[in-house]
Design an enzyme around this catalytic site. Structure first.
Site, PDB file in Angstrom:
ATOM      1  N   HIS A  77      -3.299  -5.275   1.946  1.00  0.00           N
ATOM      2  CA  HIS A  77      -2.598  -5.442   2.966  1.00  0.00           C
ATOM      3  C   HIS A  77      -2.828  -6.929   3.572  1.00  0.00           C
ATOM      4  CE1 HIS A  77      -2.046  -1.275   4.719  1.00  0.00           C
ATOM      5  NE2 HIS A  77      -3.210  -1.254   3.719  1.00  0.00           N
TER       6      HIS A  77
ATOM      7  N   CYS B 152       0.854  -1.117  -0.105  1.00  0.00           N
ATOM      8  CA  CYS B 152       0.048  -0.216  -0.034  1.00  0.00           C
ATOM      9  C   CYS B 152       1.001   1.113   0.148  1.00  0.00           C
ATOM     10  CB  CYS B 152      -1.174  -0.074   1.080  1.00  0.00           C
ATOM     11  SG  CYS B 152      -2.364   0.855   0.956  1.00  0.00           S
TER      12      CYS B 152
ATOM     13  N   GLU C 154      -0.845  -8.462   5.346  1.00  0.00           N
ATOM     14  CA  GLU C 154      -0.709  -8.440   6.751  1.00  0.00           C
ATOM     15  C   GLU C 154      -1.818  -8.332   7.609  1.00  0.00           C
ATOM     16  OE1 GLU C 154      -0.276  -5.824   5.111  1.00  0.00           O
ATOM     17  OE2 GLU C 154      -0.589  -4.254   6.328  1.00  0.00           O
TER      18      GLU C 154
HETATM   19  N1  GLN Z   1      -3.575   6.334   1.120  1.00  0.00           N
HETATM   20  C1  GLN Z   1      -2.432   6.030   1.416  1.00  0.00           C
HETATM   21  C2  GLN Z   1      -1.289   6.879   0.910  1.00  0.00           C
HETATM   22  O1  GLN Z   1      -1.489   7.406   0.018  1.00  0.00           O
HETATM   23  C3  GLN Z   1      -2.095   4.373   1.499  1.00  0.00           C
HETATM   24  C4  GLN Z   1      -3.137   3.733   2.344  1.00  0.00           C
HETATM   25  C5  GLN Z   1      -2.590   2.585   2.895  1.00  0.00           C
HETATM   26  O2  GLN Z   1      -1.393   2.322   3.044  1.00  0.00           O
HETATM   27  N2  GLN Z   1      -3.466   1.669   3.725  1.00  0.00           N
HETATM   28  O3  GLN Z   1      -0.265   6.906   1.353  1.00  0.00           O
END
Ligand code: GLN
Length: 211
Positions: free
Chosen positions: A169, A79, A171
């Site tokens: 994710h 992410c 995890e």
């Molecule tokens: N929206 C976050 C970002 O732009 C990422 C979200 C996440 O890591 N769950 O960094």
């Protein structure tokens, strides 16, 4: 096997837990002195990429991490971690580690911006649960980057040599197969997927090239 988990902000504790379940004691990287050159790999967790990026910069971690990853340190970014690793981020001229030939779009899911779950196939593993939280997706990849998973036609997991990224994710689920995938990239034999991930010595190139 020594795996660092960047522990500045976000879901790092869950990565440490997933690694522990696979028998690997991860090391929290909170400051420059934690980032020693004996690490076999590093995890960049989800969170807020701009916050993690700024903290890395302020702590003097950005350049050493960037150098190590560009030099081949295996890395798994989830992410926000995926955003930090991409060479291009849509609508932004800031790049952080900029190691993967990928263009990502942040906060990219419109109505489903908050969070949602999906079950979708991941190359070499099969169907896995995927949890998305204000997630990015990959708009395009180039070079020798490979797509590992898509959801609704969008790229949500990719690999390029020693770099693994997921928009979701793993995890945050009980399923540790993507972490195991990362460990096999580094050289730990797989117990759950011995046929899919043979020991590195038996591999002729990237893990998926033989499929
Ligand atoms: N929206 C976050 C970002 O732009 C990422 C979200 C996440 O890591 N769950 O960094």
């Amino acid at each position: 096997m020594k795996i660092g988990v960047l522990a500045l902000q976000g879901a790092f504790a869950e990565h440490l837990k997933a690694l522990r379940r696979l028998g690997v004691q991860g090391r929290e990287i909170r400051q420059l002195s934690d980032f020693t050159d004996d690490l076999d790999g590093i995890v960049l967790p989800g969170g807020e990429s701009t916050v993690i990026g700024k903290l890395m910069e302020n702590l003097g971690l950005l350049q050493p991490l960037r150098q190590a990853i560009h030099a081949g340190l295996p890395v798994f970014g989830t992410c926000a971690g995926m955003i930090l690793l991409a060479k291009e981020v849509d609508g932004s001229d800031i790049s952080y580690i900029a190691a993967m030939d990928a263009r990502v779009r942040r906060n990219a899911y419109g109505r489903q911006l908050g969070s949602f779950g999906a079950v979708a196939p991941f190359a070499g593993i099969g169907d896995i649960p995927m949890v998305f939280i204000r997630a990015p997706y990959i708009e395009s990849i180039w070079g020798d980057a490979e797509i590992l998973a898509t959801v609704d036609g969008r790229i949500v997991a990719a690999k390029q040599r020693h770099i693994l990224t997921t928009a979701f994710h793993p995890e945050l689920t009980e399923n540790t197969s993507v972490h195991e995938y990362f460990l096999t990239m580094i050289g730990q034999p797989s117990t759950a997927y011995p046929d899919v991930f043979p020991p590195p010595a038996d591999r002729a190139g990237p893990v998926l090239a033989q499929r």
